[in-house]
Design a protein around this motif. Sequence first.
Motif, PDB file in Angstrom:
ATOM      1  N   ALA A  79       3.823  26.171  14.623  1.00 52.52           N
ATOM      2  CA  ALA A  79       3.301  25.155  13.713  1.00 52.52           C
ATOM      3  C   ALA A  79       4.265  24.951  12.550  1.00 52.52           C
ATOM      4  O   ALA A  79       5.027  25.850  12.178  1.00 52.52           O
ATOM      5  CB  ALA A  79       1.929  25.578  13.189  1.00 52.52           C
ATOM      6  N   LEU A  80       4.236  23.751  11.992  1.00 54.00           N
ATOM      7  CA  LEU A  80       4.941  23.457  10.748  1.00 54.00           C
ATOM      8  C   LEU A  80       3.945  23.685   9.620  1.00 54.00           C
ATOM      9  O   LEU A  80       2.885  23.029   9.563  1.00 54.00           O
ATOM     10  CB  LEU A  80       5.431  22.008  10.740  1.00 54.00           C
ATOM     11  CG  LEU A  80       6.432  21.633  11.845  1.00 54.00           C
ATOM     12  CD1 LEU A  80       6.707  20.131  11.829  1.00 54.00           C
ATOM     13  CD2 LEU A  80       7.731  22.407  11.680  1.00 54.00           C
ATOM     14  N   VAL A  81       4.249  24.643   8.746  1.00 46.42           N
ATOM     15  CA  VAL A  81       3.283  25.083   7.730  1.00 46.42           C
ATOM     16  C   VAL A  81       3.820  24.742   6.341  1.00 46.42           C
ATOM     17  O   VAL A  81       4.969  25.073   6.010  1.00 46.42           O
ATOM     18  CB  VAL A  81       3.037  26.606   7.834  1.00 46.42           C
ATOM     19  CG1 VAL A  81       1.916  27.024   6.892  1.00 46.42           C
ATOM     20  CG2 VAL A  81       2.705  26.998   9.273  1.00 46.42           C
ATOM     21  N   ALA A  82       2.966  24.094   5.547  1.00 42.03           N
ATOM     22  CA  ALA A  82       3.368  23.765   4.169  1.00 42.03           C
ATOM     23  C   ALA A  82       3.549  25.048   3.362  1.00 42.03           C
ATOM     24  O   ALA A  82       2.735  25.967   3.455  1.00 42.03           O
ATOM     25  CB  ALA A  82       2.318  22.872   3.525  1.00 42.03           C
ATOM     26  N   GLY A 111       0.024  27.098   3.279  1.00 40.47           N
ATOM     27  CA  GLY A 111      -0.693  27.622   4.434  1.00 40.47           C
ATOM     28  C   GLY A 111      -1.349  26.563   5.286  1.00 40.47           C
ATOM     29  O   GLY A 111      -1.888  26.862   6.354  1.00 40.47           O
ATOM     30  N   MET A 112      -1.298  25.305   4.845  1.00 39.88           N
ATOM     31  CA  MET A 112      -1.882  24.213   5.632  1.00 39.88           C
ATOM     32  C   MET A 112      -0.906  23.772   6.711  1.00 39.88           C
ATOM     33  O   MET A 112       0.303  23.657   6.482  1.00 39.88           O
ATOM     34  CB  MET A 112      -2.215  23.046   4.704  1.00 39.88           C
ATOM     35  CG  MET A 112      -2.785  21.828   5.395  1.00 39.88           C
ATOM     36  SD  MET A 112      -3.285  20.576   4.175  1.00 39.88           S
ATOM     37  CE  MET A 112      -3.366  19.117   5.217  1.00 39.88           C
ATOM     38  N   LEU A 142       7.093  27.591  11.308  1.00 39.48           N
ATOM     39  CA  LEU A 142       8.167  27.258  10.370  1.00 39.48           C
ATOM     40  C   LEU A 142       7.544  26.788   9.062  1.00 39.48           C
ATOM     41  O   LEU A 142       6.766  25.823   9.035  1.00 39.48           O
ATOM     42  CB  LEU A 142       9.062  26.155  10.946  1.00 39.48           C
ATOM     43  CG  LEU A 142      10.291  25.773  10.120  1.00 39.48           C
ATOM     44  CD1 LEU A 142      11.271  26.943  10.037  1.00 39.48           C
ATOM     45  CD2 LEU A 142      10.984  24.551  10.713  1.00 39.48           C
ATOM     46  N   ASP A 143       7.850  27.499   7.961  1.00 42.40           N
ATOM     47  CA  ASP A 143       7.380  27.088   6.636  1.00 42.40           C
ATOM     48  C   ASP A 143       8.297  25.997   6.104  1.00 42.40           C
ATOM     49  O   ASP A 143       9.530  26.165   6.081  1.00 42.40           O
ATOM     50  CB  ASP A 143       7.373  28.279   5.674  1.00 42.40           C
ATOM     51  CG  ASP A 143       6.330  29.307   6.055  1.00 42.40           C
ATOM     52  OD1 ASP A 143       5.171  28.920   6.264  1.00 42.40           O
ATOM     53  OD2 ASP A 143       6.672  30.502   6.172  1.00 42.40           O
ATOM     54  N   VAL A 144       7.717  24.881   5.667  1.00 40.39           N
ATOM     55  CA  VAL A 144       8.515  23.722   5.232  1.00 40.39           C
ATOM     56  C   VAL A 144       7.988  23.206   3.901  1.00 40.39           C
ATOM     57  O   VAL A 144       6.816  23.395   3.550  1.00 40.39           O
ATOM     58  CB  VAL A 144       8.473  22.590   6.287  1.00 40.39           C
ATOM     59  CG1 VAL A 144       9.147  23.005   7.580  1.00 40.39           C
ATOM     60  CG2 VAL A 144       7.037  22.154   6.569  1.00 40.39           C
ATOM     61  N   GLY A 194       4.001  35.176   2.442  1.00 43.84           N
ATOM     62  CA  GLY A 194       4.458  36.560   2.338  1.00 43.84           C
ATOM     63  C   GLY A 194       3.446  37.575   2.841  1.00 43.84           C
ATOM     64  O   GLY A 194       3.805  38.717   3.125  1.00 43.84           O
ATOM     65  N   LYS A 195       2.181  37.193   2.964  1.00 41.31           N
ATOM     66  CA  LYS A 195       1.140  38.116   3.399  1.00 41.31           C
ATOM     67  C   LYS A 195       0.806  37.985   4.889  1.00 41.31           C
ATOM     68  O   LYS A 195       0.036  38.779   5.410  1.00 41.31           O
ATOM     69  CB  LYS A 195      -0.136  37.882   2.582  1.00 41.31           C
ATOM     70  CG  LYS A 195       0.023  38.206   1.105  1.00 41.31           C
ATOM     71  CD  LYS A 195      -1.287  37.998   0.362  1.00 41.31           C
ATOM     72  CE  LYS A 195      -1.115  38.334  -1.131  1.00 41.31           C
ATOM     73  NZ  LYS A 195      -2.386  38.130  -1.878  1.00 41.31           N
TER      74      LYS A 195
END
Length: 633
Positions: free
Chosen positions: A518-521, A552-553, A564-566, A626-627
């Motif tokens: 997922a692409l995660v904000a 986390g959305m 992937l955090d974006v 981070g968690k």
Amino acid sequence: MCLIQARVLGITKQMTRVLGPATGLRLGSGETMERRDIRNIAIIAHVDHGKTTLVDAMLKQAGIFRANERVIDRVMDSNDLERERGITIMAKSAAIEYNGVKINIVDTPGHADFGGEVERTLKMVDGVLLLVDASEGPLPQTRFVLKKALELKLAPIIVINKIDRPDARISEVLDEIYNLFIDLDAEEDQLDFPVVYTNAKRGTATNNLEAPGENLQPLFEHIVKTVPAPVGDSEDVLQVLVTNIDYNDYVGRLAVGRVFSGTIKAASQVGMVSADDSVRKLKVVALYVYQGLERVAVSEAAAGEIVALAGMENANIGDTITSAETPKPLPRIKVDEPTISMVFSANTSPFSGKEGKFVTSRNIRERLEKELLYNVAIRVDFEKADSFRVMGRGELQLAILIEMMRREGYELSVAMPETITKVVDGAVHEPMESLVIDVPEEFIGVVTQSVGGRKGKMLKMQNNGHGRVRLEFRIPARGLIGFRSQFLTDTKGTGLLNHIFDGYEPWQGAMTRRATGALVADRTGTTTIYALFNIQPRGTLFVKESVSVYEGMLIGEHSRENDLDVNAVKEKKLTNMRASGSDDTMFLFPPNAMSLEQALEFIKEDELVEVTPASIRLRKKVLEAGKRPKPQK
């Protein structure tokens, strides 16, 4: 060959029926009497085979509506969700009169997830109209509803509908129906069923395909002649089985059911036997019977009639309304066990409480307790204070419940659907589904490969010669979670998919769900076209520009396996340097805005669907990057 065998069995004259109530309940010591002026019948079929349309035509031809009255299509589908989705969700009653005989009609849902509605409805009737599409023939839900009807010894009338379809194969469908009856161990007199050919849209029926029908009179004649008159002793102890709960703005809660014995009178004292066998004395505030689509107040109703009672405080489905002095409870309604569960919990996102009216876990608990009073196919585990495990027949049934809750103003979070397993002889068993797929010939390979990857085994392949093929599989229920959207993509929207519960088998082994991440904000803010334009090469977006997001959305589906955090809120730096036309080249593809069912199918174990009256969002269970546990390599 099967058709010949079935007709040989059915050629013998129909044996005299042992008349009795549909449930096979003992009535009383007095003499039983036939109510020749009443017939109670349910219309059962697979979804989209035309049940509600046929009821429309029956009501119109019975003179229920005035000549100048404007009548909407599918008048029995009164619920907003039913009209939007084009399916029947709740069983409903109506009544018509034909040649002095009152016919109580119950329209039932056709989707497998609402089988509980069908099971309790069949307790009220003495016969069924089994509708079968002239092209599609018997499908999984057809088998399910017919099996329940045969177990209750209900008199069947076969209605082959949509005979005007260009791909109709009426004689083959009739063969399949006979085969289905034999496969379900129908008794000899049940095989001697009448067959009516109808076009529900035009409101015509005929006994002979050579003679086109003009109206539904042949169908009415078969109902009066084939369906047994209800039997009961009007002088015996009162017994009314509550099979539905309704509501009236003036008199409040209504208990709907059939009078199996005795006579019930308005303003009389009765006893109500609950699930714990306790008896409470109540007064019948008002007594109604059905006339057309309306409920009409009457002073009394005798055995055989379907009634609605006001004043039955806290009445639940399965309760018995009986004599307060000499109570005689009826067996409670039993339905098949649920196979799918989801965890409902309070919404804990940063946007919690902004769009909903009921947001606490206490609100959700009260709403689920209320649902249990109406829906016999739902189970809820209330062990935890802040989250509740809701169990049902399938994803659609639970999705409908969630949709109803959000329309009522509730906010909640829903976890990934899971199958309910049980231990048999020390081994874990999981629910299996009978899956029937109808696709064009060119998609056989891709569909077979996709089902095989989900532990499905092909049982049968049938080519009807019209360019489409019917495939039958047996597949674990968890293999169908998330399958429908992939199936529609693989078949370019041309495939038809139906399934129904088909017992338990030992655990089939590990199974992969979504293959992509997922692409995660990674921060809270408002999305910008500049940020999304740079993110969209990474996968498929779920949001457009100027949408509020939080850390986390889920804002999209990654094209690779990992999450992937974006940064979706990044703005373009304002400088004096400009390139001619560069700002005009940014454009976004339309986002993949998911429906509630698609969102429930998409999420993984570590994700939730956030449901509010205004929005459906996908999020991680742990919002802070981070968690979150790191994926194992």
